[in-house]
Write a protein that holds these residues in place. Structure first.
Motif, PDB file in Angstrom:
ATOM      1  N   UNK A  59      48.508 -36.926  35.357  1.00 28.67           N
ATOM      2  CA  UNK A  59      49.034 -36.725  34.009  1.00 28.67           C
ATOM      3  C   UNK A  59      49.424 -38.053  33.379  1.00 28.67           C
ATOM      4  N   UNK A  60      49.010 -38.255  32.138  1.00 25.85           N
ATOM      5  CA  UNK A  60      49.392 -39.448  31.375  1.00 25.85           C
ATOM      6  C   UNK A  60      50.443 -39.053  30.348  1.00 25.85           C
ATOM      7  N   UNK A  61      51.590 -39.755  30.383  1.00 27.60           N
ATOM      8  CA  UNK A  61      52.698 -39.466  29.477  1.00 27.60           C
ATOM      9  C   UNK A  61      52.981 -40.707  28.627  1.00 27.60           C
ATOM     10  N   UNK A  75      56.200 -37.402  23.575  1.00 30.36           N
ATOM     11  CA  UNK A  75      56.495 -35.972  23.614  1.00 30.36           C
ATOM     12  C   UNK A  75      57.785 -35.790  24.416  1.00 30.36           C
ATOM     13  N   UNK A  76      58.904 -35.740  23.748  1.00 31.88           N
ATOM     14  CA  UNK A  76      60.190 -35.692  24.430  1.00 31.88           C
ATOM     15  C   UNK A  76      60.491 -34.302  24.995  1.00 31.88           C
ATOM     16  N   UNK A 128      41.221 -35.751  30.341  1.00 34.29           N
ATOM     17  CA  UNK A 128      40.835 -35.276  29.014  1.00 34.29           C
ATOM     18  C   UNK A 128      42.062 -34.665  28.354  1.00 34.29           C
ATOM     19  N   UNK A 129      42.091 -34.698  27.034  1.00 31.06           N
ATOM     20  CA  UNK A 129      43.257 -34.192  26.321  1.00 31.06           C
ATOM     21  C   UNK A 129      43.245 -32.664  26.293  1.00 31.06           C
ATOM     22  N   UNK A 130      44.384 -32.097  26.674  1.00 28.28           N
ATOM     23  CA  UNK A 130      44.535 -30.643  26.639  1.00 28.28           C
ATOM     24  C   UNK A 130      46.007 -30.298  26.622  1.00 28.28           C
ATOM     25  N   UNK A 164      50.322 -31.699  24.032  1.00 28.01           N
ATOM     26  CA  UNK A 164      49.011 -32.275  24.311  1.00 28.01           C
ATOM     27  C   UNK A 164      49.160 -33.551  25.136  1.00 28.01           C
ATOM     28  N   UNK A 165      48.504 -33.584  26.288  1.00 23.18           N
ATOM     29  CA  UNK A 165      48.513 -34.754  27.153  1.00 23.18           C
ATOM     30  C   UNK A 165      47.099 -34.997  27.677  1.00 23.18           C
TER      31      UNK A 165
END
Length: 454
Positions: A280-282, A236-237, A320-322, A266-267
């Motif tokens: 946060x996971x990127x 997600x740039x 969790x993804x949101x 969405x992350x």
């Protein structure tokens, strides 16, 4: 984003120094998180219960699947990271993989208490076959070519031409650690330094052109080097047009104006009550690597996170993804660390003393002609921008002869204060880099040797 690392271990004469692999294999080597019933690491991205004949894997990159890691396999990585963070408040960047790889190679050559201390601190299995299989799997996975990212990992052992190396050690280093042994004449310090620096510079794409100088080569007998270079593109740039200058709170009373990037997508994300922080996971393109950032909610909250790094894996299992609105500063810095004192503090002591035992490296070592570690140096760097990141590192060990939610429920991460970050290979669950951003405008930082505690 680009990252690089170079680690080098020095070995010199004491008389001159008075003072994606098979999923089943991955599971057997790295284990499966307790209670986890999802896909194996090699199967990340393939939803369960799907008729595989109906799946076009080219389309699965549009989805992102997160597999939590066990909390006990990377204790050494977090312990070293915590020690570096404790001794300084500046930016830092460490490559646990680069450091462990170099020390693992030395562990293969060690015996007795020297080997026992190295294996204990590193958390290695008593069965050397298990350790060799683990590193072989990691390196093989990292060496897989993918057009979405660039990752170069390499290791070499430079041995003086006067040393008669043991063929068994050379074979083990090459087969399991993909490490090449090179014979050189350390008496010709200028030429040898140039040869070593050329190899490191090539693997790190010119980011570490001068790892060592001729003075560091003089008197050496063995140099163990590992290098790591990573360039990844964000899944997600960030839109460069949205980058704006805002305040970054270096301390509660010191602000600096730095360029902040912004993206909303969405992350995988969590709010940790234990850390009073946001996680946060990127992910990067390629479905293999991700950067994680841990941002405290208070301006003085980072030490609380650092003090309990051993619990980070548990906290990460809550993500969790949101939809998350991410504001992250651009940063770029180089870091140099001399890690002798840290390793001694952790319990690796005999390897640095006259009683060190590394008979696997060379034949005919007598009491007056033994090898011991004289210095562990790691140089690394990172650049994070709108497109992605670049990271690089080199480690040197020298031995002497005695690295779908509603908008109102969206999360928000604003990294405008000192924060922790790390980059992980999610296929093997290996930490490539760990670090802290204390000042996005600081271009360099260093960690020098300290007097180890009793």
């Amino acid at each position: 984003m680009t990252l690089m690392l170079c680690l080098i271990l020095f070995v010199a004469p004491l008389t001159q120094c008075n003072q994606v692999p098979d999923p089943q294999l991955l599971q057997s080597v790295f284990g499966t998180p307790a209670g986890y019933a999802g896909p194996l690491p090699g199967q990340v991205g393939k939803p369960q219960g799907t008729n595989e004949t109906l799946v076009d894997h080219d389309y699965w990159d549009s989805d992102d699947y997160y597999v939590p890691s066990p909390a006990d396999y990377d204790s050494f990585d977090w312990t070293v990271t915590k020690r570096i963070a404790t001794y300084s408040e500046e930016n830092f960047l460490l490559s646990p993989l680069g450091l462990k790889l170099a020390l693992a190679i030395l562990t293969e050559a060690a015996t007795g208490p020297t080997q026992a201390q190295l294996a204990s601190v590193l958390g290695f299995d008593v069965n050397r076959t298990v350790v060799r299989t683990k590193f072989s799997s990691i390196i093989s996975s990292l060496q897989l070519v993918n057009p979405n990212y660039t990752l170069n990992v390499g290791s070499r052992i430079y041995v003086d031409s006067s040393v008669s190396e043991r063929q068994r050690f050379s074979s083990i280093a090459e087969e399991f650690y993909k490490t090449e042994l090179k014979k050189v004449d350390f008496r010709y310090a200028v030429e040898t330094a140039a040869q070593i620096n050329g190899w490191v510079s090539n693997l790190t794409h010119g980011n570490i052109p001068n790892l060592i100088d001729e003075d560091e080569v003089k008197g050496s007998i063995v140099l163990v080097l590992t290098t790591l270079f990573f360039r990844g593109t964000w899944k997600h740039q960030f839109n460069p047009n949205t980058t704006k200058t805002k305040a970054f709170y270096v301390t509660p009373t010191l602000q600096k104006q730095v360029p902040f990037m912004n993206v909303k997508d969405k992350f995988y994300y969590a709010e940790s009550a234990k850390y009073d922080a946001k996680i946060l996971r990127m992910p990067y393109l390629g479905k293999k690597f991700s950067m994680y950032i841990v941002v405290p909610n208070s301006l003085k909250g980072l030490p609380r996170i650092m003090d309990s790094l051993g619990d980070l894996r548990t906290e990460m299992s809550h993500v969790a993804e949101r939809t998350v609105d991410v504001t992250l500063p651009k940063f770029k810095f180089d870091f140099t660390a001399i890690l002798d004192g840290v390793l001694k503090d952790l319990g690796i002591r005999q390897a640095f003393e006259d009683t060190a035992s590394f008979p696997g490296l060379a034949r005919g070592q007598s009491a007056q002609n033994r090898l011991k570690i004289s210095k562990v140096l790691q140089r690394s760097g990172i650049e994070v921008n709108e497109l992605g990141s670049i990271a690089y590192s080199a480690t040197e060990v020298s031995l002497v002869n005695k690295f779908g939610e509603d908008e109102f429920s969206a999360g928000e991460v604003i990294a405008n204060r000192p924060f922790l970050f790390f980059i992980e290979d999610e296929a093997t669950r290996q930490l490539l880099f760990t670090g802290r951003v204390s000042d996005p405008l600081a271009a360099t930082a260093e960690f020098k040797a300290h007097t180890p505690s009793a």
